[in-house]
Structure formats: structure tokens, C-alpha cells
Scaffold this motif. Structure first.
Motif, PDB file in Angstrom:
ATOM      1  N   ASP A   1      62.820  -5.116  21.594  1.00  0.00           N
ATOM      2  CA  ASP A   1      63.821  -5.851  20.849  1.00  0.00           C
ATOM      3  C   ASP A   1      63.235  -7.220  20.142  1.00  0.00           C
ATOM      4  O   ASP A   1      63.517  -7.814  19.502  1.00  0.00           O
ATOM      5  CB  ASP A   1      65.044  -6.278  21.478  1.00  0.00           C
ATOM      6  CG  ASP A   1      65.870  -4.782  21.574  1.00  0.00           C
ATOM      7  OD1 ASP A   1      65.675  -3.725  20.900  1.00  0.00           O
ATOM      8  OD2 ASP A   1      66.820  -4.655  22.409  1.00  0.00           O
TER       9      ASP A   1
ATOM     10  N   LYS B   1      62.162  -8.557  17.003  1.00  0.00           N
ATOM     11  CA  LYS B   1      62.766  -9.910  16.495  1.00  0.00           C
ATOM     12  C   LYS B   1      61.726 -10.880  15.811  1.00  0.00           C
ATOM     13  O   LYS B   1      61.881 -11.292  14.961  1.00  0.00           O
ATOM     14  CB  LYS B   1      63.518 -10.506  17.280  1.00  0.00           C
ATOM     15  CG  LYS B   1      65.005  -9.675  17.489  1.00  0.00           C
ATOM     16  CD  LYS B   1      65.975 -10.346  18.713  1.00  0.00           C
ATOM     17  CE  LYS B   1      67.031  -9.863  18.776  1.00  0.00           C
ATOM     18  NZ  LYS B   1      68.078 -10.344  19.818  1.00  0.00           N
TER      19      LYS B   1
ATOM     20  N   ASP C   1      60.549  -9.460  12.652  1.00  0.00           N
ATOM     21  CA  ASP C   1      61.344  -9.939  11.653  1.00  0.00           C
ATOM     22  C   ASP C   1      61.035 -11.249  10.930  1.00  0.00           C
ATOM     23  O   ASP C   1      61.274 -11.858  10.149  1.00  0.00           O
ATOM     24  CB  ASP C   1      62.733  -9.788  12.039  1.00  0.00           C
ATOM     25  CG  ASP C   1      63.115  -8.018  12.201  1.00  0.00           C
ATOM     26  OD1 ASP C   1      62.540  -7.345  11.551  1.00  0.00           O
ATOM     27  OD2 ASP C   1      64.106  -8.083  12.930  1.00  0.00           O
TER      28      ASP C   1
END
Length: 206
Positions: free
Chosen positions: A188, A192, A195
Motif C-alpha cells: 500500500d 501510494k 501515486d
């Protein structure tokens, strides 16, 4: 055999000859006197007296068992030797007993005393066999008890081992779950970060 011999003694011991008066011939207490007593009845041609004497021999021998087993064996051994050595004369004499029922019983008793092993006549074989059977039964019981105890312990060990295996498996599952969770968390974070990188790249591209 020993029981049968004892029954013969109880049935024929202290026998009186019907119609013959008192035909008692008490067996002497000493081994040395037994042969003379038997010979006396045989020499006198007294079949009833010989029958009564032989009937009492086994009972007399049994009375020696507790205090002097060796004497009991010697006593019966002496009687057996006499009966075997004089079998023909004794058979002829017994055959002359006027009472046919008594003659038949006399033959049975004399045969029993003369042919059975001494230990059987004294009841020793039955006692030894009984003791041996008792020991065998006791040993078999102990073996069964030991077998049951071993099987029970083996079962306990198997159950304990199975519990430990299950506990270890549960622990491994927990560790794997924790690792998977950390991996997912890291994934995760990476996602992130990617992103954010893509967002920054997009801003710079403008």
C-alpha cells in the motif's frame, strides 16, 4: 486323577466286609511295618483284610504330608512295590472274595493305589498344577495390565504430539498472517508512493 484317588480313599477307607464280621486291617504308621502287614494279609489268604489294609494306606500316607512329605512318598512307594511284585497272587486272592461288590471295589482300590504315580495319590500334582495355573493367570493379567498401560500412554503421547502440531500450525498461521499483513501494508505504501510520484510528474509536466 488326584481328586479321583482321594475320592476312592473316602469311599473305601475303613471298609468292613458285609457278612464277614470286622475285616478292619489298620495300616501301620511306620514304613518298615507296612510290608509286613501286607504280607501277613496275603499269607493268611485274607482278601477282605488285604482290601481294608490297602484302602487305609492312602489315607495313612496323606496324614504324613504336612510334617513329613518324604515319609508319605516312601510309604506309598513301599505299598506300590508290594502290590506290583505280588500282583498275580493278590489278584487271585481278591477274586476269591465272596461278596462280588466288595471284590470289584477291592480290585479298583488296589489298581488305583498300585498304578497311579505317588504324587497324584498324595494330591501333590493337582496342587502344583493349580498353583502353576494360578501363576500363569496372574502373569497373563499383569501382561494385559502392562499392555493396557502402554497403549494408554501411547495414546496420551499421540494426543499430546497432535496438540503440539496443531499449536505449531496455529503459530505458523499467525506468523504468516502477520507477514502477509506487513507485505500488504508495504505494498500500500509503495502504491501510494507511486501515486504521489505520478501526481508530481504530472505537475512538473505542465
Amino acid at each position: 486323577m488326584a481328586v479321583a484317588a482321594i475320592m476312592l480313599t473316602s469311599c473305601f477307607g475303613k471298609t468292613e466286609a458285609p457278612g464277614q464280621g470286622d475285616a478292619q486291617a489298620e495300616a501301620p504308621s511306620e514304613v518298615s511295618d507296612l510290608g509286613a502287614a501286607l504280607q501277613s494279609q496275603l499269607s493268611a489268604g485274607n482278601g477282605e483284610g488285604l482290601f481294608a489294609l490297602v484302602s487305609n494306606i492312602q489315607e495313612k500316607a496323606m496324614s504324613f504330608i504336612k510334617d513329613n512329605p518324604a515319609k508319605a512318598k516312601e510309604y506309598l512307594g513301599t505299598a506300590q512295590k508290594f502290590l506290583k511284585d505280588n500282583a498275580a497272587a493278590i489278584g487271585e486272592l481278591v477274586g476269591k472274595i465272596s461278596n462280588s461288590d466288595m471284590a470289584t471295589r477291592a480290585q479298583e482300590v488296589i489298581k488305583s493305589v498300585s498304578e497311579q504315580p505317588v504324587d497324584q495319590l498324595l494330591g501333590l500334582v493337582g496342587a502344583v498344577d493349580g498353583a502353576a495355573e494360578g501363576l500363569q493367570d496372574a502373569a497373563a493379567d499383569k501382561v494385559d495390565e502392562a499392555k493396557d498401560a502402554i497403549e494408554e500412554k501411547v495414546g496420551e503421547v499421540k494426543d499430546a504430539a497432535a496438540d503440539k502440531v496443531n499449536e505449531a500450525k496455529d503459530a505458523m498461521d499467525k506468523v504468516k498472517g502477520a507477514v502477509d499483513e506487513k507485505v500488504n501494508q508495504a505494498k500500500d505504501v509503495v502504491d501510494k508512493a507511486n501515486d504521489v510520484k505520478d501526481a508530481v510528474g504530472g505537475l512538473l509536466g505542465r
